[in-house]
Write a protein that holds these residues in place. Structure first.
Motif, PDB file in Angstrom:
ATOM      1  N   LYS A  70       0.818  -1.217   0.000  1.00  0.00           N
ATOM      2  CA  LYS A  70       0.000   0.000   0.000  1.00  0.00           C
ATOM      3  C   LYS A  70       0.842   1.253   0.000  1.00  0.00           C
ATOM      4  CE  LYS A  70      -2.848   2.490   3.242  1.00  0.00           C
ATOM      5  NZ  LYS A  70      -1.773   3.441   3.506  1.00  0.00           N
ATOM      6  N   GLY A  71       0.527   2.165  -0.904  1.00  0.00           N
ATOM      7  CA  GLY A  71       1.123   3.496  -0.889  1.00  0.00           C
ATOM      8  C   GLY A  71       0.347   4.377   0.088  1.00  0.00           C
ATOM      9  N   PRO A  72       0.799   5.610   0.318  1.00  0.00           N
ATOM     10  CA  PRO A  72       0.113   6.465   1.297  1.00  0.00           C
ATOM     11  C   PRO A  72      -1.241   6.953   0.808  1.00  0.00           C
ATOM     12  CG  PRO A  72       1.849   7.667   0.167  1.00  0.00           C
ATOM     13  CD  PRO A  72       1.963   6.253  -0.290  1.00  0.00           C
ATOM     14  N   LEU A  73      -2.180   7.086   1.736  1.00  0.00           N
ATOM     15  CA  LEU A  73      -3.508   7.608   1.398  1.00  0.00           C
ATOM     16  C   LEU A  73      -3.702   8.937   2.107  1.00  0.00           C
ATOM     17  CD1 LEU A  73      -5.503   4.278   1.788  1.00  0.00           C
ATOM     18  CD2 LEU A  73      -5.034   5.475  -0.356  1.00  0.00           C
ATOM     19  N   PHE A 261       1.396  -4.211   3.873  1.00  0.00           N
ATOM     20  CA  PHE A 261       2.712  -3.604   4.074  1.00  0.00           C
ATOM     21  C   PHE A 261       2.701  -2.208   3.471  1.00  0.00           C
ATOM     22  CE2 PHE A 261       3.024  -8.087   4.412  1.00  0.00           C
ATOM     23  CZ  PHE A 261       3.909  -8.285   5.465  1.00  0.00           C
ATOM     24  N   GLU A 262       3.246  -1.236   4.199  1.00  0.00           N
ATOM     25  CA  GLU A 262       3.202   0.142   3.698  1.00  0.00           C
ATOM     26  C   GLU A 262       4.363   0.955   4.257  1.00  0.00           C
ATOM     27  OE1 GLU A 262       0.016   2.616   5.144  1.00  0.00           O
ATOM     28  OE2 GLU A 262       0.005   1.630   7.085  1.00  0.00           O
ATOM     29  N   ALA A 263       4.713   2.026   3.520  1.00  0.00           N
ATOM     30  CA  ALA A 263       5.688   2.973   4.041  1.00  0.00           C
ATOM     31  C   ALA A 263       5.044   3.717   5.200  1.00  0.00           C
ATOM     32  CB  ALA A 263       6.080   3.939   2.943  1.00  0.00           C
ATOM     33  N   VAL A 264       5.857   4.276   6.067  1.00  0.00           N
ATOM     34  CA  VAL A 264       5.322   4.963   7.230  1.00  0.00           C
ATOM     35  C   VAL A 264       4.855   6.383   6.867  1.00  0.00           C
ATOM     36  CG1 VAL A 264       6.080   5.958   9.420  1.00  0.00           C
ATOM     37  CG2 VAL A 264       6.621   3.593   8.887  1.00  0.00           C
ATOM     38  N   HIS A 265       5.464   6.944   5.825  1.00  0.00           N
ATOM     39  CA  HIS A 265       5.173   8.345   5.483  1.00  0.00           C
ATOM     40  C   HIS A 265       3.809   8.524   4.802  1.00  0.00           C
ATOM     41  CE1 HIS A 265       5.920   7.575   1.223  1.00  0.00           C
ATOM     42  NE2 HIS A 265       7.045   6.950   1.558  1.00  0.00           N
ATOM     43  N   GLY A 266       3.418   9.792   4.624  1.00  0.00           N
ATOM     44  CA  GLY A 266       2.147  10.119   3.989  1.00  0.00           C
ATOM     45  C   GLY A 266       2.312  10.434   2.506  1.00  0.00           C
ATOM     46  N   SER A 267       1.306  11.095   1.941  1.00  0.00           N
ATOM     47  CA  SER A 267       1.247  11.306   0.487  1.00  0.00           C
ATOM     48  C   SER A 267       2.095  12.489   0.009  1.00  0.00           C
ATOM     49  CB  SER A 267      -0.205  11.484   0.069  1.00  0.00           C
ATOM     50  OG  SER A 267      -0.760  12.583   0.768  1.00  0.00           O
ATOM     51  N   MET A 276      10.282  13.692  -7.375  1.00  0.00           N
ATOM     52  CA  MET A 276      11.257  13.946  -6.302  1.00  0.00           C
ATOM     53  C   MET A 276      11.164  12.927  -5.172  1.00  0.00           C
ATOM     54  SD  MET A 276      10.840  18.037  -5.829  1.00  0.00           S
ATOM     55  CE  MET A 276      11.610  18.135  -4.228  1.00  0.00           C
ATOM     56  N   ALA A 277      10.088  12.141  -5.162  1.00  0.00           N
ATOM     57  CA  ALA A 277       9.828  11.284  -3.995  1.00  0.00           C
ATOM     58  C   ALA A 277      10.847  10.150  -3.880  1.00  0.00           C
ATOM     59  CB  ALA A 277       8.430  10.688  -4.107  1.00  0.00           C
ATOM     60  N   ASN A 278      11.124   9.779  -2.665  1.00  0.00           N
ATOM     61  CA  ASN A 278      12.032   8.669  -2.377  1.00  0.00           C
ATOM     62  C   ASN A 278      11.212   7.376  -2.231  1.00  0.00           C
ATOM     63  OD1 ASN A 278      13.981   6.964  -1.465  1.00  0.00           O
ATOM     64  ND2 ASN A 278      14.527   8.149   0.357  1.00  0.00           N
TER      65      ASN A 278
HETATM   66  P1  NAD Z   1       3.980  13.256   4.869  1.00  0.00           P
HETATM   67  O1  NAD Z   1       4.673  12.047   5.401  1.00  0.00           O
HETATM   68  O2  NAD Z   1       3.190  13.081   3.632  1.00  0.00           O
HETATM   69  O3  NAD Z   1       5.074  14.392   4.608  1.00  0.00           O
HETATM   70  C1  NAD Z   1       5.930  14.943   5.609  1.00  0.00           C
HETATM   71  C2  NAD Z   1       7.199  15.513   4.956  1.00  0.00           C
HETATM   72  O4  NAD Z   1       8.044  14.444   4.555  1.00  0.00           O
HETATM   73  C3  NAD Z   1       6.928  16.331   3.690  1.00  0.00           C
HETATM   74  O5  NAD Z   1       7.825  17.409   3.620  1.00  0.00           O
HETATM   75  C4  NAD Z   1       7.212  15.345   2.563  1.00  0.00           C
HETATM   76  O6  NAD Z   1       7.638  15.964   1.369  1.00  0.00           O
HETATM   77  C5  NAD Z   1       8.301  14.463   3.159  1.00  0.00           C
HETATM   78  N1  NAD Z   1       8.233  13.087   2.642  1.00  0.00           N
HETATM   79  C6  NAD Z   1       7.373  12.096   3.042  1.00  0.00           C
HETATM   80  N2  NAD Z   1       7.594  10.986   2.359  1.00  0.00           N
HETATM   81  C7  NAD Z   1       8.596  11.236   1.496  1.00  0.00           C
HETATM   82  C8  NAD Z   1       9.270  10.449   0.502  1.00  0.00           C
HETATM   83  N3  NAD Z   1       8.944   9.180   0.253  1.00  0.00           N
HETATM   84  N4  NAD Z   1      10.250  11.046  -0.214  1.00  0.00           N
HETATM   85  C9  NAD Z   1      10.610  12.314   0.027  1.00  0.00           C
HETATM   86  N5  NAD Z   1      10.022  13.100   0.955  1.00  0.00           N
HETATM   87  C10 NAD Z   1       9.022  12.578   1.677  1.00  0.00           C
HETATM   88  O7  NAD Z   1       3.070  13.833   6.044  1.00  0.00           O
HETATM   89  P2  NAD Z   1       1.907  14.929   5.991  1.00  0.00           P
HETATM   90  O8  NAD Z   1       2.300  16.038   5.065  1.00  0.00           O
HETATM   91  O9  NAD Z   1       1.627  15.215   7.401  1.00  0.00           O
HETATM   92  O10 NAD Z   1       0.655  14.174   5.395  1.00  0.00           O
HETATM   93  C11 NAD Z   1       0.187  14.285   4.053  1.00  0.00           C
HETATM   94  C12 NAD Z   1      -1.040  13.402   3.848  1.00  0.00           C
HETATM   95  O11 NAD Z   1      -0.676  12.019   4.027  1.00  0.00           O
HETATM   96  C13 NAD Z   1      -2.176  13.661   4.842  1.00  0.00           C
HETATM   97  O12 NAD Z   1      -3.395  13.597   4.132  1.00  0.00           O
HETATM   98  C14 NAD Z   1      -2.060  12.520   5.839  1.00  0.00           C
HETATM   99  O13 NAD Z   1      -3.289  12.206   6.424  1.00  0.00           O
HETATM  100  C15 NAD Z   1      -1.581  11.402   4.947  1.00  0.00           C
HETATM  101  N6  NAD Z   1      -0.833  10.329   5.667  1.00  0.00           N
HETATM  102  C16 NAD Z   1      -1.047   9.064   5.253  1.00  0.00           C
HETATM  103  C17 NAD Z   1      -0.335   8.021   5.839  1.00  0.00           C
HETATM  104  C18 NAD Z   1      -0.574   6.622   5.354  1.00  0.00           C
HETATM  105  O14 NAD Z   1      -1.196   6.417   4.329  1.00  0.00           O
HETATM  106  N7  NAD Z   1      -0.101   5.618   6.050  1.00  0.00           N
HETATM  107  C19 NAD Z   1       0.611   8.285   6.837  1.00  0.00           C
HETATM  108  C20 NAD Z   1       0.834   9.609   7.222  1.00  0.00           C
HETATM  109  C21 NAD Z   1       0.098  10.631   6.618  1.00  0.00           C
END
Ligand code: NAD
Length: 338
Positions: A70-73, A261-267, A276-278
């Motif tokens: 799963k990618g971020p939602l 399985f998913e990355a911890v970060h968001g969208s 630019m995304a990693n």
């Molecule tokens: P985020 O993790 O999307 O971003 C935070 C910071 O980290 C930003 O500056 C972003 O550019 C950077 N970043 C994150 N992942 C990166 C990557 N793979 N490569 C390079 N830079 C990266 O957090 P946010 O901005 O608080 O949330 C954005 C949206 O994502 C919100 O709608 C939130 O609800 C959602 N979210 C989803 C999940 C999930 O699906 N598991 C987790 C966290 C947040």
């Protein structure tokens, strides 16, 4: 497993950078000849009787395949839909969130030897969503801890520790203050431990764990931490920070039947669509998935190529790792290093 020897895995590409990092995973898997066929799932939420619901075809796909990547939602801000991530966890009863954090060789951080494993209770605790206003200016938020939910996540922690040869499970808690709720978590751990005589059981207060994690993370290299929901949410981001950030940290949401399985970060809307995304965190999450499916040789091959690419210098790293590479250039380099 399909008749032709391949495996079908559900794939939720996700929002924002999800599209780009999912493409990177697909390209790398194709180049590495991983025997996986992706089944794309649309999880655009439906509101049924006021409840956020996942479309039935997606639910059927995940229930059939048992494993999903799963990618971020993105969670829309405002009224209406509840977090889709929470809905997914609830729909598939994904009770344990497994988050390892291991130093990436070649990417310098204050510590070179972080190797922690943290398991977060994923369904209740402070995130039960039970909040109400008593009188204007006074609100109450309920932290729900139940024995069955504690039991299954602690049991998972013991089983996981055994499977990765870590000799100890440490329960991180605050039962000194939350005597009943965290107290139940702690007491349950003592009971569960009786079935795992080969694994040591330890206890640590959350504040003490925070201090020790940032002052000497090697103390956590040979054990598995397990803790209630909120503590796990915070401590796992702390562990991510120690290894270089959210772009690097994988995770698995584990249930009785299904695992996602998913990355911890968001969208990451600030960089979405900019190449630019990693993709590393999603790639490493997919390696956890491959190991869960006993496809370890493919996991090792991809992980080695990822680490080699990152270690080869700033020209192959994305901007979040102080590099100059685009998502597609990084992906090409990983493919070359396979
Ligand atoms: P985020 O993790 O999307 O971003 C935070 C910071 O980290 C930003 O500056 C972003 O550019 C950077 N970043 C994150 N992942 C990166 C990557 N793979 N490569 C390079 N830079 C990266 O957090 P946010 O901005 O608080 O949330 C954005 C949206 O994502 C919100 O709608 C939130 O609800 C959602 N979210 C989803 C999940 C999930 O699906 N598991 C987790 C966290 C947040």
């Amino acid at each position: 497993k399909n008749a032709n020897g391949t495996y079908t895995v559900s794939f939720i590409e996700g929002d924002g950078i999800g599209v780009e990092i999912s493409q990177a995973v697909k390209d790398i898997y194709k180049a590495a000849n991983v025997p996986i066929e992706w089944e794309s799932c649309d999880v655009t939420p439906l509101l049924i009787n006021g409840r956020t619901t996942i479309p039935q075809p997606a639910v059927d796909s995940i229930n059939k395949n048992l494993v999903a990547l799963k990618g971020p939602l993105a969670t829309p801000i405002g009224k209406g839909h509840q977090s889709l991530n929470l809905t997914l966890r609830r729909t598939f009863n994904l009770f344990a969130n497994l988050r390892p954090a291991k130093s990436i060789v070649g990417f310098k951080t204050p510590y070179d030897d972080v190797d922690s494993v943290l398991i977060r209770e994923n369904t209740e605790g402070e995130y039960s969503g039970i909040e109400h206003t008593i009188v204007p200016g006074v609100v109450q938020s309920i932290k729900l801890i139940t024995k069955p939910a504690s039991e299954r996540v602690i049991k998972f922690a013991f089983e996981y520790a055994r499977s990765v040869n870590r000799p100890e499970v440490v329960v991180v808690h605050k039962a000194s203050i939350m005597k009943l709720s965290d107290g139940l978590f702690v007491e349950t751990a003592k009971e569960v431990a009786k079935s795992f005589p080969d694994i040591k059981l330890g206890f640590e207060l959350l504040d003490n764990t925070s201090l020790k994690m940032v002052s000497d993370p090697t103390k956590y290299s040979n054990l598995v931490m397990v803790m209630p929901n909120l503590y796990g949410d915070i401590m796992s981001d702390l562990a991510s920070g120690l290894i270089g950030g959210l772009g690097l940290t994988p995770s698995g949401n584990m249930g009785d039947k299904v695992s996602i399985f998913e990355a911890v970060h968001g969208s990451a809307p600030d960089i979405a669509g900019k190449n630019m995304a990693n993709p590393t965190a999603l790639l490493l999450s997919s390696c956890m998935m491959l190991r869960h499916m006993s496809l370890d040789t493919y996991a090792d091959k991809i992980e080695t190529a990822v680490l080699k690419t990152i270690a080869s210098g700033p020209e192959s790293r994305t901007k979040d790792l102080k590099g100059d590479a685009t998502t597609s250039h990084y992906t090409e380099q990983v493919i070359k290093n396979l």
